[in-house]
Design an enzyme around this catalytic site. Structure first.
Site, PDB file in Angstrom:
ATOM      1  N   ASP A 188      65.765  13.079  23.112  1.00 27.60           N
ATOM      2  CA  ASP A 188      66.310  13.491  21.822  1.00 27.60           C
ATOM      3  C   ASP A 188      65.776  12.525  20.769  1.00 27.60           C
ATOM      4  O   ASP A 188      66.286  11.406  20.653  1.00 27.60           O
ATOM      5  CB  ASP A 188      67.839  13.460  21.902  1.00 27.60           C
ATOM      6  CG  ASP A 188      68.538  13.716  20.592  1.00 27.60           C
ATOM      7  OD1 ASP A 188      67.895  14.227  19.653  1.00 27.60           O
ATOM      8  OD2 ASP A 188      69.732  13.378  20.486  1.00 27.60           O
ATOM      9  N   GLU A 222      67.391  11.562  11.290  1.00 26.57           N
ATOM     10  CA  GLU A 222      68.290  12.575  11.829  1.00 26.57           C
ATOM     11  C   GLU A 222      69.506  11.961  12.501  1.00 26.57           C
ATOM     12  O   GLU A 222      70.624  12.466  12.366  1.00 26.57           O
ATOM     13  CB  GLU A 222      67.533  13.470  12.821  1.00 26.57           C
ATOM     14  CG  GLU A 222      68.284  14.743  13.211  1.00 26.57           C
ATOM     15  CD  GLU A 222      69.266  14.569  14.357  1.00 26.57           C
ATOM     16  OE1 GLU A 222      70.079  15.495  14.601  1.00 26.57           O
ATOM     17  OE2 GLU A 222      69.243  13.514  15.021  1.00 26.57           O
ATOM     18  N   HIS A 323      72.161  11.314  24.661  1.00 25.11           N
ATOM     19  CA  HIS A 323      72.461   9.997  24.093  1.00 25.11           C
ATOM     20  C   HIS A 323      72.682   8.936  25.166  1.00 25.11           C
ATOM     21  O   HIS A 323      73.234   7.871  24.892  1.00 25.11           O
ATOM     22  CB  HIS A 323      73.660  10.054  23.131  1.00 25.11           C
ATOM     23  CG  HIS A 323      73.289  10.570  21.776  1.00 25.11           C
ATOM     24  ND1 HIS A 323      74.089  10.397  20.672  1.00 25.11           N
ATOM     25  CD2 HIS A 323      72.197  11.255  21.341  1.00 25.11           C
ATOM     26  CE1 HIS A 323      73.507  10.954  19.616  1.00 25.11           C
ATOM     27  NE2 HIS A 323      72.355  11.485  20.011  1.00 25.11           N
TER      28      HIS A 323
END
Length: 346
Positions: A188, A222, A323
């Site tokens: 990510d 982001e 995450h």
């Protein structure tokens, strides 16, 4: 139809980008790499004032433009305090959980250009000494960076050039298994940057002129909420965030699929765009799932909050353990590329 070699290329690009530390606010090296990678494929690029990379993929009909968004910034940390024993108290950049930070190797970047290694540990981290090790709450007050230098005081650490505000970057531990699984921190969203490079290579190799003007914006904020809030090219009417597809309890997507997001914490995505993405998946034979993400936000929502009058969507290769130490699969990349190709040709 795009072939699977472009998925392998996308992973090669992803792995190279993962080797460049780039937490939010410390992204110049990654942005330069991304710019060079798109330029090598023959596309014109520019670095935005915020530090992102805007790429022109060409195409016709500039009044009905399409923007594809991904981000190269990652989670990380910053030095919040140099403690009396020379160790470092941290503050998180983005959603870096202290439970996931513990026992990871890190690099500390000083403003003078020096880089020091260390490890993020629970304070008093030896089980044989700390009887409360198993029950101690992990927070940024109870974990610290132990530098791999001979320091025992704050003055010792400062003599190295380390100061409050320096960036702390976590080792991604990137690998690809024989079975095609892709494991690393920060898939990510560097995986999606790799996917967009694979898509761009497909266009370049096959000399494809798209039916609508298409841009890529690789953003750099982001993870802190405002990556896609600016730099929308004139004429864009639709934007798709290519980001991580969620895998977890209550969701349908797996790491081998492409996920199409119908709704996340920011609300529903454009009914029209979601429908077109589903049609593209069906037409290209992509293995896909449609899901609602309970705890998620994306670049394209930041674009909307910035005032853009556009339709919006979100797709991405399925990623497990978001995450944290994340996992996807080469098939997830390939299915995402299929949907992208089907969408722009649809």
């Amino acid at each position: 139809m795009i072939n699977k070699s472009y998925a392998d290329f996308a992973w090669e690009q992803t792995a190279a980008l993962l080797a460049i530390d780039s937490p939010s606010g410390f992204t110049a090296n990654a942005a330069q790499w991304v710019q060079n990678a798109f330029q090598e494929l023959g596309f014109s690029t520019e670095i935005t004032n915020k530090g992102g990379v805007l790429v022109d993929l060409g195409g016709e009909n500039p009044e009905d433009g399409l923007l594809l968004e991904a981000h190269s910034d990652t989670l990380g940390a910053m030095v919040a305090q140099i403690k009396g024993n020379g160790r470092l108290r941290l503050t998180a950049l983005g959603g870096m959980e202290p439970n996931n930070a513990e026992a990871e190797n890190v690099r500390v970047y000083t403003r003078s250009g020096k880089i020091y290694e260390g490890t993020c540990q629970l304070c008093n981290a030896s089980v044989h000494v700390n009887g409360d090790y198993g029950t101690a709450k992990r927070s940024y007050d109870t974990i610290e960076v132990v530098l791999d230098e001979d320091v025992t005081s704050a003055d010792d650490t400062r003599k190295l050039g380390i100061e409050v505000g320096d960036f702390v970057c976590f080792d991604p531990r990137t690998r690809r298994t024989e079975s095609g699984y892709l494991k690393s921190r920060f898939l990510d969203d560097k995986l999606s940057v790799g996917i967009l490079l694979g898509f761009a290579k497909y266009l370049a190799d096959n000399r494809i002129t798209l039916s609508r003007r298409t841009w890529v914006h690789v953003t750099v904020y982001e993870e802190v909420g405002h990556g896609g809030s600016a730099s929308l090219p004139v004429g864009v009417t639709e934007a798709i965030s290519v980001d991580m597809g969620c895998v977890g309890e209550g969701l349908c997507c797996t790491e081998r699929q492409v996920s199409i997001c119908a709704k996340d914490s920011g609300g529903p995505y454009s009914y029209e765009v979601v429908g077109k993405l589903i049609d593209a998946a069906k037409e290209t034979g992509a293995d896909y799932a449609v899901d609602v993400y309970p705890h998620y936000g994306s670049d394209v929502e930041a674009t909307l909050r910035g005032g853009a009058d556009i339709r919006h969507g979100l797709i991405g290769a399925g990623v497990y353990a978001s995450h944290g130490y994340e996992r996807s699969h080469i098939d997830g990349i390939y299915n995402t590329l299929k949907v992208l190709c089907g969408y722009v040709h649809g």
